[in-house]
Design a protein around this motif. Structure first.
Motif, mmCIF file in Angstrom:
data_model
loop_
_atom_site.group_PDB
_atom_site.id
_atom_site.type_symbol
_atom_site.label_atom_id
_atom_site.label_comp_id
_atom_site.label_asym_id
_atom_site.label_seq_id
_atom_site.Cartn_x
_atom_site.Cartn_y
_atom_site.Cartn_z
ATOM 1 N N ARG A 1 54.555 -23.456 -2.030
ATOM 2 C CA ARG A 1 55.160 -22.286 -2.686
ATOM 3 C C ARG A 1 56.514 -22.661 -3.309
ATOM 4 N NH1 ARG A 1 55.532 -17.712 1.149
ATOM 5 N NH2 ARG A 1 53.391 -17.375 0.523
ATOM 6 N N ASP A 2 57.325 -23.459 -2.600
ATOM 7 C CA ASP A 2 58.615 -23.903 -3.135
ATOM 8 C C ASP A 2 58.435 -24.732 -4.404
ATOM 9 O OD1 ASP A 2 59.859 -22.701 -0.952
ATOM 10 O OD2 ASP A 2 60.037 -24.598 0.155
ATOM 11 N N ILE A 3 57.416 -25.585 -4.397
ATOM 12 C CA ILE A 3 57.148 -26.422 -5.572
ATOM 13 C C ILE A 3 56.710 -25.556 -6.749
ATOM 14 C CG2 ILE A 3 55.625 -28.219 -6.495
ATOM 15 C CD1 ILE A 3 55.657 -29.443 -3.634
ATOM 16 N N ILE A 4 55.840 -24.596 -6.485
ATOM 17 C CA ILE A 4 55.367 -23.696 -7.549
ATOM 18 C C ILE A 4 56.529 -22.883 -8.106
ATOM 19 C CG2 ILE A 4 53.939 -21.662 -8.016
ATOM 20 C CD1 ILE A 4 51.902 -22.925 -5.976
ATOM 21 N N GLN A 5 57.397 -22.380 -7.227
ATOM 22 C CA GLN A 5 58.537 -21.587 -7.674
ATOM 23 C C GLN A 5 59.541 -22.424 -8.467
ATOM 24 O OE1 GLN A 5 59.936 -19.686 -4.082
ATOM 25 N NE2 GLN A 5 58.507 -17.983 -4.304
ATOM 26 N N ALA A 6 59.621 -23.730 -8.182
ATOM 27 C CA ALA A 6 60.532 -24.602 -8.930
ATOM 28 C C ALA A 6 60.044 -24.812 -10.354
ATOM 29 C CB ALA A 6 60.688 -25.932 -8.205
ATOM 30 N N GLY A 7 58.763 -24.607 -10.596
ATOM 31 C CA GLY A 7 58.222 -24.653 -11.946
ATOM 32 C C GLY A 7 57.686 -26.009 -12.355
ATOM 33 N N SER A 8 57.141 -26.022 -13.552
ATOM 34 C CA SER A 8 56.467 -27.226 -14.054
ATOM 35 C C SER A 8 57.419 -28.391 -14.257
ATOM 36 C CB SER A 8 55.719 -26.916 -15.348
ATOM 37 O OG SER A 8 56.627 -26.529 -16.354
ATOM 38 N N GLN A 9 58.687 -28.109 -14.492
ATOM 39 C CA GLN A 9 59.669 -29.182 -14.670
ATOM 40 C C GLN A 9 59.761 -30.040 -13.405
ATOM 41 O OE1 GLN A 9 63.649 -27.844 -15.511
ATOM 42 N NE2 GLN A 9 64.269 -29.826 -16.315
ATOM 43 N N VAL A 10 59.512 -29.443 -12.263
ATOM 44 C CA VAL A 10 59.521 -30.162 -10.988
ATOM 45 C C VAL A 10 58.104 -30.557 -10.584
ATOM 46 C CG1 VAL A 10 59.979 -29.893 -8.517
ATOM 47 C CG2 VAL A 10 61.639 -29.078 -10.191
ATOM 48 N N ALA A 11 57.146 -29.696 -10.848
ATOM 49 C CA ALA A 11 55.771 -29.944 -10.400
ATOM 50 C C ALA A 11 55.160 -31.175 -11.063
ATOM 51 C CB ALA A 11 54.904 -28.721 -10.653
ATOM 52 N N TRP A 12 55.355 -31.348 -12.366
ATOM 53 C CA TRP A 12 54.734 -32.494 -13.040
ATOM 54 C C TRP A 12 55.230 -33.832 -12.517
ATOM 55 C CZ3 TRP A 12 50.263 -31.829 -14.580
ATOM 56 C CH2 TRP A 12 49.856 -30.684 -15.262
#
Length: 152
Positions: free
Chosen positions: A101-112
């Motif tokens: 959930r934390d990764i998803i909330q951080a957004g694609s800039q962090v997820a990719w």
């Protein structure tokens, strides 16, 4: 009911009737999953991947535990930095990454970067761990021929 301890589970793996390649495939699957940023579903992923690779599921689960509360942040940081390097980006590492959930909330800039780095590191380590694990398991089994079924 008493939970099996880690040492007991490793002994079960070494003494299992699965051939070393099967155990090593499971271990490699778990190592791959351990470096995945898909937190919270590592055990299910490890079991599913071991099943698909015809690997030992217990080995996969045990290896996926490389990512645990103590190693989580260093693994995510390494995943992130490798992904960031591969993407040619300069992104600050988020302070609070403790769940999917934390990764998803951080957004694609962090997820990719996490996805790219984590899966590349996981794949590399899985490919390295498979032949090593197969060799070690074979050697351990040859050196410890069953002398009977005594339990400690």
């Amino acid at each position: 009911m008493k939970k099996p301890r880690l040492r007991s589970m490793v002994r079960m793996l070494l003494g299992s009737t699965d051939d070393p390649a099967t155990v090593a495939r499971g271990l490699a699957a778990g190592i791959f999953v351990a470096f995945s940023p898909l937190l919270g579903i590592h055990t299910a992923l490890a079991i599913a991947l071991a099943f698909l690779l015809r690997g030992n599921r217990l080995a996969a689960v045990l290896a996926s535990w490389v990512c645990n509360p103590v190693s989580l942040i260093p693994i995510l940081y390494l995943d992130f930095r490798v992904g960031e390097l591969l993407l040619g980006a300069d992104i600050p590492f988020p302070a609070n990454l403790h769940s999917l959930r934390d990764i998803i909330q951080a957004g694609s800039q962090v997820a990719w970067p996490l996805l790219l780095g984590g899966h590349l590191i996981g794949l590399t380590l899985a490919l390295i761990s498979f032949p090593l694990a197969q060799m070690v398991i074979t050697m351990v089994r040859q050196n410890h021929k069953p002398a009977g079924s005594s339990e400690e």
